[in-house]
Design a protein around this motif. Structure first.
Motif, PDB file in Angstrom:
ATOM      1  N   GLY A   1     -57.892  33.410  -7.428  1.00 55.40           N
ATOM      2  CA  GLY A   1     -57.711  32.935  -6.063  1.00 55.40           C
ATOM      3  C   GLY A   1     -58.987  33.072  -5.232  1.00 55.40           C
ATOM      4  O   GLY A   1     -59.289  32.219  -4.388  1.00 55.40           O
ATOM      5  N   THR A   2     -59.748  34.127  -5.471  1.00 57.04           N
ATOM      6  CA  THR A   2     -60.886  34.450  -4.598  1.00 57.04           C
ATOM      7  C   THR A   2     -61.922  33.329  -4.462  1.00 57.04           C
ATOM      8  O   THR A   2     -62.337  33.027  -3.348  1.00 57.04           O
TER       9      THR A   2
ATOM     10  N   ASP B   1     -64.048  33.437 -18.542  1.00 60.73           N
ATOM     11  CA  ASP B   1     -62.883  33.673 -19.406  1.00 60.73           C
ATOM     12  C   ASP B   1     -61.950  32.467 -19.471  1.00 60.73           C
ATOM     13  O   ASP B   1     -62.099  31.511 -18.715  1.00 60.73           O
TER      14      ASP B   1
ATOM     15  N   ARG C   1     -48.046  34.949 -10.307  1.00 56.09           N
ATOM     16  CA  ARG C   1     -47.873  34.059  -9.154  1.00 56.09           C
ATOM     17  C   ARG C   1     -48.321  32.627  -9.448  1.00 56.09           C
ATOM     18  O   ARG C   1     -47.934  31.699  -8.758  1.00 56.09           O
TER      19      ARG C   1
ATOM     20  N   LYS D   1     -57.007  44.870  -2.254  1.00 56.60           N
ATOM     21  CA  LYS D   1     -58.144  45.246  -3.113  1.00 56.60           C
ATOM     22  C   LYS D   1     -58.970  46.379  -2.480  1.00 56.60           C
ATOM     23  O   LYS D   1     -60.007  46.757  -3.006  1.00 56.60           O
TER      24      LYS D   1
HETATM   25  C1  GLP Z   1     -58.335  36.990 -12.840  1.00 59.36           C
HETATM   26  C2  GLP Z   1     -59.642  36.584 -13.530  1.00 59.36           C
HETATM   27  C3  GLP Z   1     -60.814  37.285 -12.919  1.00 59.36           C
HETATM   28  C4  GLP Z   1     -60.591  37.367 -11.424  1.00 59.36           C
HETATM   29  C5  GLP Z   1     -59.477  38.342 -11.162  1.00 59.36           C
HETATM   30  C6  GLP Z   1     -59.054  38.423  -9.711  1.00 59.36           C
HETATM   31  O1  GLP Z   1     -57.262  37.174 -13.669  1.00 59.36           O
HETATM   32  N1  GLP Z   1     -59.720  36.687 -14.936  1.00 59.36           N
HETATM   33  O2  GLP Z   1     -62.009  36.618 -13.260  1.00 59.36           O
HETATM   34  O3  GLP Z   1     -61.744  37.816 -10.781  1.00 59.36           O
HETATM   35  O4  GLP Z   1     -58.396  38.139 -12.031  1.00 59.36           O
HETATM   36  O5  GLP Z   1     -58.337  37.290  -9.326  1.00 59.36           O
HETATM   37  P1  GLP Z   1     -57.972  36.930  -7.840  1.00 59.36           P
HETATM   38  O6  GLP Z   1     -59.232  36.424  -7.222  1.00 59.36           O
HETATM   39  O7  GLP Z   1     -56.939  35.845  -7.972  1.00 59.36           O
HETATM   40  O8  GLP Z   1     -57.455  38.159  -7.209  1.00 59.36           O
END
Ligand code: GLP
Length: 242
Positions: A38-39, A67, A167, A202
């Protein structure tokens, strides 16, 4: 380590996009490591806007994503390939042959990991690696463990990660249980790392990652050892930092 906090999501996204675009302006043949989740969505939106305004070309850029899920069809809307296409690649002039994402459907995953590392090596060093942060301290999909793996590998996703990513799927049972991820060795070899973290959920883990013990139990804590780390936070994520 350079930590900058923003009071608005727009300003944070703009700052992150400017760092990435600035890197490409100074190094047109830049190798950029990309993240999903999401970030970065708002960051990619800002980059697409800047591209549409003629500020930047990606013609000579090479990208490597961190990934990809294992055994999720490539055209599934939640595959990281689909995510990258819809959020970024479909809207900019980055040649398809220059964007790399691990193939989570490869018949021989170990060989796919070896080839991914080889492609990163052949491209030279990653100039700038964009990173998000998992709630359990993961970077890419390098989950907390007794020991971390240097290169690209197949990983069993932690229960917290399955829960966090549920989600995006109809139910937690639909979240793939494994992924292919770049290893921490490769991530730490990037010349510059841009870690972006948003949200009060976070706040604890970013504090631990930046100021806690350096431990494989919190893979992001290894970033403390990187000589060129930029951290962009929103005020909610920064809430527990001194
Ligand atoms: C995911 C990805 C990561 C990402 C992290 C946080 O599953 N593999 O690369 O930085 O989890 O995700 P979000 O930004 O949605 O909190």
């Amino acid at each position: 380590m350079n930590i900058i906090t923003f009071d608005s999501d727009d300003k944070l996204n703009e700052a992150a996009a400017n760092i990435i675009i600035g890197q490409i302006q100074t190094t047109p043949r830049a190798v950029i490591g990309l993240a999903t989740g999401g970030t970065p969505v708002g960051i990619y939106k800002q980059i697409v806007n800047d591209y549409q305004r003629g500020m930047i070309s990606f013609r000579d850029v090479t990208t490597f994503n961190l990934d990809e899920y294992v055994n999720l069809p490539i055209n599934h809307p939640e595959s990281y390939r689909s995510y990258m296409n819809s959020n970024l690649f479909d809207h900019i002039d980055l040649p398809a042959s220059q964007c790399h994402i691990p193939d989570g459907n490869a018949a021989d995953p170990a060989e796919e990991c070896r080839k991914y590392d080889e492609a990163i090596e052949l491209s030279g060093q990653v100039d700038l690696q964009l990173l998000g942060l998992g709630h359990n301290g993961h970077i890419g999909f390098n989950e907390p463990a007794h020991a971390l793996i240097k290169g690209t590998h197949v990983v069993d996703l932690a229960q917290e990660t399955l829960e966090a990513n549920a989600r995006f799927f109809d139910s937690i049972d639909d979240v793939p249980k494994q992924a292919i991820t770049m290893g921490v060795g490769t991530i730490l070899k990037a010349k510059k790392i841009l870690l972006v973290v948003k949200g009060a959920d976070k706040a604890d883990i970013i504090k631990r990652a930046l100021h806690g013990t350096i431990t494989t139990d919190c893979p992001a804590s290894l970033l403390q050892t990187h000589p060129n780390l930029i951290v962009l936070l929103d005020s909610a994520a920064a809430g527990k930092l001194a």
